[in-house]
Design a protein around this motif. Sequence first.
Motif, mmCIF file in Angstrom:
data_model
loop_
_atom_site.group_PDB
_atom_site.id
_atom_site.type_symbol
_atom_site.label_atom_id
_atom_site.label_comp_id
_atom_site.label_asym_id
_atom_site.label_seq_id
_atom_site.Cartn_x
_atom_site.Cartn_y
_atom_site.Cartn_z
ATOM 1 N N TRP A 75 0.826 -1.211 0.000
ATOM 2 C CA TRP A 75 0.000 0.000 0.000
ATOM 3 C C TRP A 75 0.858 1.258 0.000
ATOM 4 O O TRP A 75 0.556 2.226 -0.700
ATOM 5 N N GLU A 76 1.928 1.271 0.785
ATOM 6 C CA GLU A 76 2.792 2.452 0.821
ATOM 7 C C GLU A 76 3.502 2.681 -0.522
ATOM 8 O O GLU A 76 3.678 3.827 -0.928
ATOM 9 N N ASP A 77 3.889 1.610 -1.200
ATOM 10 C CA ASP A 77 4.569 1.737 -2.495
ATOM 11 C C ASP A 77 3.640 2.248 -3.596
ATOM 12 O O ASP A 77 4.100 2.844 -4.559
ATOM 13 N N ARG A 78 2.336 2.008 -3.448
ATOM 14 C CA ARG A 78 1.410 2.306 -4.540
ATOM 15 C C ARG A 78 0.412 3.421 -4.249
ATOM 16 O O ARG A 78 -0.383 3.779 -5.114
ATOM 17 N N CYS A 80 -0.498 7.113 -1.484
ATOM 18 C CA CYS A 80 0.069 8.141 -0.602
ATOM 19 C C CYS A 80 -0.182 7.811 0.874
ATOM 20 O O CYS A 80 0.226 8.558 1.754
ATOM 21 N N ILE A 81 -0.812 6.683 1.159
ATOM 22 C CA ILE A 81 -1.101 6.276 2.540
ATOM 23 C C ILE A 81 0.184 5.797 3.202
ATOM 24 O O ILE A 81 0.951 5.029 2.621
ATOM 25 N N ARG A 82 0.415 6.264 4.403
ATOM 26 C CA ARG A 82 1.578 5.866 5.183
ATOM 27 C C ARG A 82 1.108 5.241 6.493
ATOM 28 O O ARG A 82 0.075 5.590 7.030
ATOM 29 N N PHE A 83 1.904 4.322 7.004
ATOM 30 C CA PHE A 83 1.585 3.608 8.232
ATOM 31 C C PHE A 83 2.708 3.774 9.235
ATOM 32 O O PHE A 83 3.865 3.937 8.850
ATOM 33 N N ALA A 84 2.365 3.717 10.512
ATOM 34 C CA ALA A 84 3.361 3.776 11.582
ATOM 35 C C ALA A 84 2.994 2.720 12.620
ATOM 36 O O ALA A 84 1.878 2.712 13.137
ATOM 37 N N GLU A 85 3.929 1.817 12.890
ATOM 38 C CA GLU A 85 3.654 0.752 13.850
ATOM 39 C C GLU A 85 3.809 1.250 15.276
ATOM 40 O O GLU A 85 4.763 1.954 15.612
ATOM 41 N N CYS A 86 2.864 0.863 16.123
ATOM 42 C CA CYS A 86 2.928 1.154 17.559
ATOM 43 C C CYS A 86 3.706 0.028 18.225
ATOM 44 O O CYS A 86 3.473 -1.140 17.941
ATOM 45 N N GLU A 87 4.600 0.392 19.106
ATOM 46 C CA GLU A 87 5.401 -0.614 19.805
ATOM 47 C C GLU A 87 4.593 -1.387 20.840
ATOM 48 O O GLU A 87 4.870 -2.534 21.114
ATOM 49 N N SER A 88 3.579 -0.726 21.420
ATOM 50 C CA SER A 88 2.711 -1.413 22.379
ATOM 51 C C SER A 88 1.297 -0.867 22.231
ATOM 52 O O SER A 88 1.108 0.285 21.826
#
Length: 124
Positions: A75-78, A80-88
């Motif tokens: 999804w990020e490669d194709r 403009c949506i970006r994701f950020a992982e939560c550590e907890s």
Amino acid sequence: GGYVLYDDVQVPLSRHYRGQAGASPYWGWHSSLWAAQNGEPVRYFIDREGTNRDRPASPISSRKDREIRDAIEHWEDRTCIRFAECESLSRCARPYIKFQSHASSCNSPMGISWRGYNEINVPG
């Protein structure tokens, strides 16, 4: 209440299509859609420990973890949506997505849940 499934989307019974002429099965969901907020990424948490609040759950396997990460990268490669992982989970600001293991279902509620997070069920 319960849910009605439209393909892979869980719709609460209180909001599902009731057969009105010309109505869409997704009518009424415009107010619950995810909105880009100042270009912020979509936060997500992968449940590697089986911390489901509603029922016993097994953790996401390392294979499923990789599949989720590959899908996010796709999804990020194709887009403009970006994701950020939560550590907890406790440090994940709302709204966020929680990927969790499920015995057989692969689905998620549509739009942003009133709880401020969405659970995406990943089978096996």
